[in-house]
Structure formats: C-alpha cells, structure tokens
Design an enzyme around this catalytic site. Structure first.
Site: not given
Length: 266
Positions: A53, A158, A184
């Site tokens: 990310h 997740e 998530d």
C-alpha cells in the site's frame, strides 16, 4: 570468522518464543533510513515496510531493512504480490520476514514458504553476500540454515476464505505467525469498519485458538485507532501488535499540534 556458524538475531521471534507482546510500526511514507532509527529509538521491536500500500521501491526497502538490522530491530516486508521477484528480492535486500497478503489457503501459504526458505523446505536461491551477515562471504552450509531459522513467514488472514481455512494455513510447516487484516476482513464480512461487531471477536477467537493449537502466534493489524480492542485481543492470546504507519503517526501528531495552537485563541 567465515567458518564460524553465523548468529542472526530476530527480536520478534525471540519475544514470541517467550510469549511476550511485540510492538511493530509500519513504514509507508518515509523514504530513508531515518524511519528505522526512529522506530528503534521509540522502543519498537520491529519495523515492517509496506510495499502493498505504499510507493516505496525495493531499493529503498533494502536501505530501511539494513538500517533496522543495524539498530537491533527486526525488519519485515509486506510484499505487493506473492511472487519470487518480490519475496526473494526483499529477503536478499535485508528483510528477516515476509508478510504475505491475500493468502487464501494452505497451499498458497506453502507457496510463500517455498519462496522464503532454502532447500529442502523451500526453493529460495542462494545470493551470496547478504546484508544480514554484513556482506561477509559464508559457506551455504552455514548461511542457509541461519537465514531459514531467522526468517519469518507471516500469512495474512483478511478474507472469509482464509478464515475458513485458518487451521490448515497455520499448520503449514514454515509459517510462524498469522497477521489479521481487520479492515479487509470486516469488508469481506459486509461490515466494513464495524470493529465491535461480534463476528470480529469470533474471528479473532478462532484464529488465536488455531494458532495456539499449532504452537504459532497471531498478530493484530488494522486496529491502531482501537487500543481497547487491541488490549482485548492480546488478553485472548494475540502477541504481535501492528501499531500504525509512519504516515498515520505524522498526520495524528500534526493535527494534535494544530488543535493545540488554535485552542490558544479561545
């Protein structure tokens, strides 16, 4: 010296072996070695570089990992894809572990282990002079087992698919810990951001029970703003706490200081 068995310290692994809580921060913004020294000075046990990310390159990642090694904290890297060109390169750059997102099954966990470990457990290729050993040349018969012993494999839980297979995933040889991606996971559950929902507690309870049953550990991710829940899940048995990102820390400190100054006028 080159014939001596190398010793690689992994503070995270050592603290988990003692059933102690590990504090970790995430590097996503700072493009320099300073972030590793700041993390060490602040008292963190680990720093993980987030390539999933963030815009950081493998080059910058390696510099941060080497700085973390020198500072005595454990560098981990969350890779953007579960492929050898990411897993192998960040390990050769200095990381002592792979945080693996989007692992849905035991077979995918085994695939990450194969990329991260040397034969016979895996297929990691020997690179020679590595930063983990200060770029010394060591015989593979010594270096490879030492790297395997120090290198962690951390699949993330997740997705609902991963949650359903958590007992099989955590039982995979070479997997050290599971990191729960709470954001998530709640999105997959259809309750994005509803951290107090009973399904979140049930998920953590199942993951922790599976890990404890396999002699493994659980990390908490995505709950930097909920210290109450972090404390609850630590009491349940989670032992690794991802406390937040450098970007989040900076933004929060800046906002607090601005509020403090604006309050002077009142």
């Amino acid at each position: 010296m080159a014939d001596d068995a190398p010793l690689l310290r992994n503070r995270v692994r050592e603290k988990l072996a003692r059933d102690e809580v590990v504090a970790s921060m995430t590097a996503r913004l700072v493009r320099g070695v300073e972030v590793a020294q700041i993390a060490a000075s602040a008292g963190f046990d680990s720093l993980y570089v987030d390539l999933e990310h963030g815009p950081l390159t493998i080059d910058v990642t390696g510099q941060i990992c080497m700085a973390a090694l020198a500072a005595g904290i454990t560098p981990l890297v969350r890779v953007p894809a579960l492929t050898p060109e990411f897993v192998g390169r960040v390990l050769d750059a200095g990381s002592l572990g792979i945080i693996a997102p989007h692992v849905h099954s035991a077979e995918e966990a085994r695939s990450v282990v194969r990329m991260a470990k040397f034969p016979p457990l895996g297929t990691r290729s020997a690179a020679g002079h590595l930063p983990q050993f200060g770029f010394r040349s060591l015989p593979a018969a010594l270096a490879n087992p030492a790297l395997d012993a120090a290198t962690m494999v951390v699949p993330m839980v997740e997705t609902l698919e991963a949650l359903a297979a958590v007992e099989e995933i955590v039982a995979v040889e070479g997997v050290d810990m599971l990191l729960v991606g709470t954001n998530d996971l709640t999105a997959e559950m259809g309750i994005p951001g509803e951290y107090d929902h009973p399904r979140v507690r049930d998920a953590y309870a199942r993951i922790i029970a599976a890990a404890r049953g396999a002699g493994k550990h659980v990390g908490i991710g995505g709950l930097a703003g909920r210290p109450d829940l972090v404390a609850e899940f630590v009491r349940m048995g989670a032992r690794y706490v991802s406390t937040g990102t450098d970007l989040g820390f900076l933004a929060a400190a800046c906002a607090a200081k601005a509020r403090e100054v604006h309050a002077l006028a009142r």
